[in-house]
Enzyme design. Structure first.
Site, short mmCIF file in Angstrom:
data_model
loop_
_atom_site.label_atom_id
_atom_site.label_comp_id
_atom_site.label_asym_id
_atom_site.label_seq_id
_atom_site.Cartn_x
_atom_site.Cartn_y
_atom_site.Cartn_z
N ASP A 70 -4.92 0.47 -3.39
CA ASP A 70 -3.56 0.06 -3.74
C ASP A 70 -2.85 1.17 -4.51
OD1 ASP A 70 -5.40 -0.50 -5.86
OD2 ASP A 70 -3.88 -1.71 -6.87
N GLU A 135 -6.50 -2.39 -8.44
CA GLU A 135 -6.61 -1.60 -9.67
C GLU A 135 -5.27 -1.42 -10.37
OE1 GLU A 135 -7.04 1.71 -12.48
OE2 GLU A 135 -5.66 1.58 -10.78
#
Length: 377
Positions: A70, A135
């Protein structure tokens, strides 16, 4: 001229608009390559988060690469010189969201892994990858959930490289072998709202908070130690008032954060803060958000292997550092694993026109391959 393997893979990853917690097929791309190398790939989906646990081998030691697919939002795309999800090479740099944080780290490790396994099909120990799409977000359904799953089945990581962008001027000049803990407080101080012309009829929470905030900001929480600087206290948000110049507010909302060393625990900090607030006889409510404990990986097998690999590739003597923010390493270190963060430069992370130096990318591949050879052959 065709792209090198690592540049081609990185371009493919960047072209996927994987804004947290979306993965947008990045992990499936990795799976397609890992399965060819003999990895057993396990997709773990928790709520809106996609995680990958891939492992090759069953023996100890278990070496793990951890990372995230991400990326943070781009902000207004018109502010970018090049479209953030159309990877563009200019003057030796690759531009795109995730170029540094941290799709480059993933791409470099995958290529290093392919080279290593081709040369050492019967390597010692086992190799794993832990990849999440959570994250950059709330980090509640990503690495922490995978680690809980591994712990429940007694699957223990021995060595872990987290591919976060750790470097400053040149790849490998700095690796993170620890991080400070992070603790956030949301404090509401209650007062009595009223007309500014009648001070005897109000209780101004802005005034009453000045004393305790001054004391908190001037306190020496600890002296730090050989691995960590002294604990820091910072007010991050302060809200009070109606916007009118003739109204004393009824409450003040203050948010503050501690970045703390291994000299303290979250419980010790909370106790000291509460004692100060009570000493000042405040009417208050406070909510604590615990973001992770401090950890340190002592110099040893992993730090030595990584440092030696860096020196062999580019001649740099790396610096071991605990500076910077938190990362998913904080979820892995408590399991007993030796953990370091190693990745490209971090000057453009989360910024418009995020980029990575292509030469650094190629060096990172060699560093990862040599590290694997030092630990698993």
């Amino acid at each position: 001229m065709s792209d090198s393997p690592v540049l081609a893979l990185l371009k493919d990853l960047i072209s996927r608009r994987s804004i947290t917690p979306s993965d947008e097929g990045c992990q499936q791309l990795l799976i397609s390559r890992l399965e060819k190398l003999g990895f057993e790939c396990e997709v773990m989906i928790f709520a809106d988060t996609t995680n990958l646990w891939a492992r090759r081998g069953t023996e100890k030691p278990l070496f793990c690469f951890a990372g995230h697919t991400d990326v943070v939002p781009t902000g207004p795309e018109e502010n970018w010189t090049y479209p953030p999800f159309e990877p563009t090479v200019v003057d030796g740099f690759l531009f795109g969201r995730g170029a540094a944080d941290m799709k480059s780290g993933i791409a470099a490790f995958i290529i290093a892994l392919e080279q290593f396994i081709k040369a050492h099909q019967d390597h010692q120990g086992s190799i794993a990858l832990l990849i999440t799409s959570d994250e950059e977000g709330p980090f509640i359904n990503g690495t922490v959930r995978v680690i809980e799953t591994l712990e429940a089945r007694n699957e223990k990581i021995d060595y872990c490289i987290v591919g976060e962008p750790s470097s400053t001027e040149h790849v490998g000049d700095t690796i993170k072998n620890g991080r400070r803990g992070s603790l956030t407080a949301d404090l509401t101080i209650n007062g009595v709202q009223g007309h500014v012309a009648y001070p005897h009829m109000v209780e101004n929470p802005i005034h009453t908070c000045i004393g305790p905030l001054t004391e908190l900001s001037q306190m020496e929480w600890d002296k730090g130690n050989k691995y960590f600087p002294p604990t820091s206290f910072q007010v991050t948000n302060f809200n009070a008032g109606t916007g009118a110049s003739n109204v004393v507010p009824g409450e003040a909302q203050i948010q503050f954060n501690f970045r703390y060393s291994t000299e303290l625990t979250a419980e010790m900090i909370i106790a000291r803060v509460v004692a100060i607030l009570q000493k000042h006889k405040l009417n208050y409510q406070i909510k604590w958000t615990y973001n992770g404990s401090p950890f340190i990986t002592q110099p040893g097998s992993l730090t030595n292997a990584v440092s030696e690999a860096i020196f062999a590739v580019n001649g740099l003597t790396t610096e071991l550092s605990t500076s910077g923010g938190t990362s998913d390493a904080r979820f892995i270190a408590p399991t007993g694993a030796q953990v370091v963060e190693l990745g490209p430069g971090n000057k453009t992370i989360h910024k418009v026109n995020e980029s990575v130096k292509i030469a650094d990318l190629e060096e990172l591949v060699h560093i990862h391959r040599l590290t694997l050879e030092k630990l698993l052959t």
